[in-house]
Design an enzyme around this catalytic site. Structure first.
Site, mmCIF file in Angstrom:
data_model
loop_
_atom_site.group_PDB
_atom_site.id
_atom_site.type_symbol
_atom_site.label_atom_id
_atom_site.label_comp_id
_atom_site.label_asym_id
_atom_site.label_seq_id
_atom_site.Cartn_x
_atom_site.Cartn_y
_atom_site.Cartn_z
ATOM 1 N N ASP A 80 13.739 -13.488 22.098
ATOM 2 C CA ASP A 80 13.023 -13.663 20.843
ATOM 3 C C ASP A 80 12.281 -14.991 20.880
ATOM 4 O OD1 ASP A 80 15.061 -15.481 20.651
ATOM 5 O OD2 ASP A 80 15.909 -14.703 18.798
ATOM 6 N N GLU B 18 12.957 -17.848 19.504
ATOM 7 C CA GLU B 18 13.832 -18.988 19.768
ATOM 8 C C GLU B 18 14.203 -19.036 21.245
ATOM 9 O OE1 GLU B 18 14.763 -21.454 17.733
ATOM 10 O OE2 GLU B 18 13.465 -20.615 16.210
ATOM 11 N N TYR C 267 20.598 -6.669 21.671
ATOM 12 C CA TYR C 267 20.327 -7.944 21.005
ATOM 13 C C TYR C 267 20.293 -7.771 19.487
ATOM 14 C CZ TYR C 267 18.490 -12.634 20.375
ATOM 15 O OH TYR C 267 18.324 -13.949 20.005
ATOM 16 N N HIS D 56 11.807 -6.104 19.417
ATOM 17 C CA HIS D 56 12.886 -5.475 20.173
ATOM 18 C C HIS D 56 13.173 -4.113 19.593
ATOM 19 C CE1 HIS D 56 14.132 -9.902 19.930
ATOM 20 N NE2 HIS D 56 13.399 -9.752 20.992
#
Length: 874
Positions: free
Chosen positions: A82, A84, A296, A343
């Site tokens: 992602d 981050e 995730y 995602h």
């Protein structure tokens, strides 16, 4: 061996097992760099230059990665998939280049995988890429915005609004939602209405329930029956007429399953079904992901990989039969117009494994996995098929009509596995009806009117708040939990029975921001800024242009508040909140006239604690106060004490009162005068219901502190008293002496009854400072990733987690029994980062002064926790 860097040690261990001995897998322990918490870390005057520093607890992890690169010149950045995670990879690459661990010929690659399984990891290694600069720039813009708001707006709050803490860019908007909902509730005027229900019986003796829908030949609206008199007339109208089944209609219906989970819906459902907070949910999901059980967990996507859909359909067929597998796969499309975290959904990595096959003992992880597994399978199952029946009952003259409804499930479909919870349950006609035939009579067995009142909108739960934020386009999946948690940790909001209630200081902050920074707590503005950041991540906008436009207007708004005085701010808030705090009275009298003295003017005042209350301007002659909020809330605390105080009786010629103060209820001897502005007072202990305190109890409280006697060994007095933190003993010359020894008493009654022998025992049992005695932990959580036990301890100021020499206070929102090891490690990390001391040279030992004068021995640094979490969005 190529060096692979992931974020957590648990993830590193799992991936190392999959990649084998030809790779060195290390953990960065979250972000390795951040903006220093001081002015100038983002410089708008120099093209928004950003100064980064490696956090103290990340230095040893950076050194480990650098040392590994010295042996192999290949680096694979495998942090989370992602924004981050992309930012962490970028920080690692920048920091390692700066320390020359990455050279011109170093092979640096970026890989991502959505699940930690052998197939996913090995496949990802075959498709490396470079760090995505567009995602990094979107991260830089967001981080700079959060910094510029936090470090420029928070000081304005501190100076202009006593007791306020800080203001974050998205957190303030989230707080506004909660405050505005509370004001809606307080302003709500309930409306009375009645319904009439009848228990009817078929000719075959079977009962069913129907409700009145037609009266006097007219179809009833919700509020047509307004009072008990009208309801009784309606009952009489039914009673005096014979009823017949006019129509029976059965219609087929179906229900489709909900889509699989994304971050927000997982948090909502875990809250509804288990009462789990957003942080607690994400902590359990993180552990499941790192162990390879789920994909995730920070995502706003609901689509599922084709191979996962195939596996889910196969698992459904094996477990429940072919009838439960639809003819074609279900396809779900993202509702977000620009999904920020691209995602697939949150799903199990192995569709065949239910919770019984999970090799995990943690309760939260097991029930969360079960929820994810069931929701995923249900999302690919056949629809539920039902039959809904509506029965119309009428009188022969058409003046009275009733309706009965019911539902029969013909095929359960996905309901065999899972049914989505609801936040605020509404009436649903899902009762099963007996056999009812058109034209047959309906015998009346019981007719009952029911009184109702319209209800105010419900307070937000963490789940409904996240849902609202998602609808408005505020925040993103990776920050929902931190946003909701932070406003509670700051004391702006409290959670009561899973509902979020704004505190006084939270209301004041929003009143201030809406008056002086209205644009920046606007829902549309915040959502629009999110859209601009999405354009940056898509490579469609320059992040510095976004920052420049924001800073131009924001800095001007900050400048406009520089000359504001506190009195001006409070008066403005009084004015803004006047319709809420002082609504017009029915008799037309001044709503701000003090009801106690009839002379003073009511206004909002702030306390040093940051709370607020309504008080009389004629203080101290008039001691009228009421809670912050509209009239009619005088006893929301449940103290049972009126604003002007409660006279308990007289003792030795003095009147004894009970008052409700800003810091809680208390008793007082006598009245405040010009000569005696502070008469004797004592707080009412928490275990004593304020409304039940008697004159005798008040006199006992006012007799404190109590001198028990002089200690038999040293002759120093021993006192018992009630303090800020409860009952205690003091061994000192006077009760006000800051020195001496204090020891906690278990019960309030001990203050009045404890004798000398017991007092000496309690004082002797208290560990002396420096004695090395260690208190027993409340809970033992397990081993820290860097070694050493992590425990929950009982402290003077509340429970805290302890690791080595680092103590971190538990937030009020976190229960001792629910704290997980991972949460404790995060708290310790934050504390370690804040209190990291500057390096000092150790003084040379006296015995070896000459030898060490030239080169003093370095002071050994205390052990620190290293698993730094990603920084929260402000």
């Amino acid at each position: 061996m190529p060096v692979v860097v992931v974020e957590s040690p648990a993830k590193a261990k799992t991936i190392n097992k999959y990649l084998g001995p030809n790779y060195t897998v290390l953990a960065s322990y979250g972000h390795v760099r951040d903006l220093p918490p001081k002015d100038g870390s983002v410089d708008p005057d120099h093209d928004f230059a950003m100064t980064w520093e490696i956090s103290p607890d990340s230095r040893k992890h950076m050194k480990a990665i650098a040392d590994a690169l010295a042996d192999d010149n290949s680096l694979i950045l495998a942090t989370d998939p992602d924004r981050e995670g992309e930012a962490i990879s970028w920080h690692l690459q920048q920091a390692l280049t700066k320390r020359r661990s990455i050279k011109k010929d170093t092979d640096v690659k970026r890989v991502t995988f959505n699940a930690i399984t052998k197939d996913a990891v090995t496949e990802a290694m075959k498709h490396p890429r470079q760090v995505d600069e567009d995602l990094v720039e979107a991260y830089l813009a967001r981080r700079a915005l959060d910094y510029l708001v936090g470090f420029n707006l928070s000081p304005v709050l501190w100076r202009k609004l006593p007791g306020a803490k800080s203001a974050g860019r998205v957190q303030s908007v989230c707080l506004r939602l909660i405050v505005e909902r509370e004001m809606e509730i307080e302003a709500f005027k309930p409306r009375e209405y009645w319904t009439v229900k009848a228990i009817l019986v078929t000719p075959r003796g079977q009962e069913y329930e129907a409700r009145l829908t037609v009266l006097a030949g007219k179809k009833l609206d919700k509020y047509d029956i307004e009072n008990a008199t009208q309801a009784e007339l309606a009952v009489q109208a039914i009673t005096t007429r014979d009823l017949t089944i006019a129509q029976v209609e059965a219609k087929p219906a179906s229900r489709n399953p909900s889509p699989p989970f994304m971050t927000s819906t997982l948090q909502q459902e875990a809250s509804r079904k288990f009462g789990m907070g957003a942080r607690q949910t994400m902590s359990a999901a993180q552990r499941l992901y790192e162990a390879g059980y789920i994909t995730y967990m920070r995502t706003d996507g609901i689509d599922m990989a084709p191979e996962a859909v195939t596996a889910a359909r196969a698992a459904i067929g094996d477990r429940y039969g072919a009838a439960y597998v639809p003819s074609s796969p279900r396809i779900y499309k993202n509702k977000a117009k620009n999904a920020q975290e691209a995602h697939e959904c949150i799903r199990p990595t192995d569709m065949t494994m239910d919770v019984e096959g999970l090799k995990v003992t943690d309760h939260d992880q097991r029930r969360l996995y079960d929820l994810i597994w069931k929701r995923t399978l249900a999302s690919q199952m056949e629809s539920a098929r039902m039959e809904r029946t509506t029965v119309e009952i009428a009188s022969a003259d058409g003046q009275v009509g009733l309706r009965a409804t019911g539902q029969v499930v013909l095929f359960d479909g996905f309901l065999k596995v899972y049914e989505e919870g609801r936040d605020d349950v509404t009436d649903e006609d899902d009762k099963r009806l007996p056999q009812i035939m058109q034209g047959e009579p309906a015998q009346k067995r019981e007719i009952s009117p029911e009184q109702h009142f319209t209800q105010p909108p419900p307070r937000y739960t963490e789940a409904t708040l996240v849902k609202k934020m998602e609808e408005l386009g505020i925040g993103r999946p990776s920050t929902y939990a931190s946003i909701v948690t932070t406003i509670q940790d700051r004391g702006y909001v409290r959670k009561d029975k899973n509902r979020l209630i704004p505190e006084d200081k939270g209301r004041l902050v929003i009143a201030f921001l809406q008056n002086y920074f209205r644009k920046y707590v606007g829902y549309d503005f915040t959502a629009q800024l999110e859209d601009e950041l999405d354009h940056v991540s898509a490579g469609e906008a320059d992040y510095k242009d976004v920052l420049a436009r924001f800073w131009r207007d924001f800095s001007a708004a900050i400048e406009e508040t520089s000359e504001l005085r506190i009195t001006d701010v409070l008066e403005k808030i009084n004015e803004v909140l006047a319709p809420h705090l002082f609504p017009p009275k029915e008799d037309g009298s001044d709503p701000r006239l003090c009801p106690n003295c009839g002379k003073g003017r009511l206004s909002m005042r702030t306390a040093r604690s940051g709370g607020a209350f309504i008080g009389c301007s004629n203080y101290p002659e008039c001691r009228y106060t009421r809670p912050f909020g509209p009239p009619g809330m005088e006893d929301t605390s449940g103290s049972g004490i009126p604003p002007e105080g409660k006279l308990l009786g007289e003792d030795e010629g003095d009147k004894i009162y009970a008052f409700k103060g800003r810091f809680g209820p208390y008793v007082q001897r006598g009245e405040a005068t010009e000569e005696n502005k502070k008469p004797p007072r004592q707080s009412i202990p928490k275990g004593w219901p304020p409304e039940e305190v008697t004159l005798d109890q008040a006199v006992k409280l006012l007799s404190l502190p109590r001198l028990i006697g002089n200690h038999p060994e040293d002759g120093v007095p021993i006192w018992s008293n009630l303090g800020r933190y409860g009952p205690y003993l003091k061994h000192a010359d006077s009760i006000s002496n800051r020195g001496g020894t204090n020891a906690t008493l278990e019960d309030v009654e001990d203050v009045f009854t404890i004798g000398m022998n017991r007092a000496v025992e309690v004082l002797a049992a208290k560990p002396k400072r420096g004695s090395g005695a260690t208190a027993a932990p409340l809970r033992e959580l397990g081993e820290h990733p860097d070694g050493g036990p992590v425990n929950v301890m009982k402290g003077k100021y509340g429970p805290y987690v302890k690791w080595g020499k680092i103590n971190a206070t538990l937030p009020e929102t976190m229960e001792v029994d629910n704290v997980t090891l991972e949460q404790a490690v995060e708290l310790i990390n934050e504390k370690a980062a804040k209190k990291a001391p500057a390096k000092k040279k150790a003084a040379p030992k006296k015995a070896a002064a000459k030898k060490t004068a030239a080169k003093p021995a370095a002071k050994k640094a205390p052990a620190k926790k290293s698993a730094a979490k990603k920084p929260a969005e402000s």
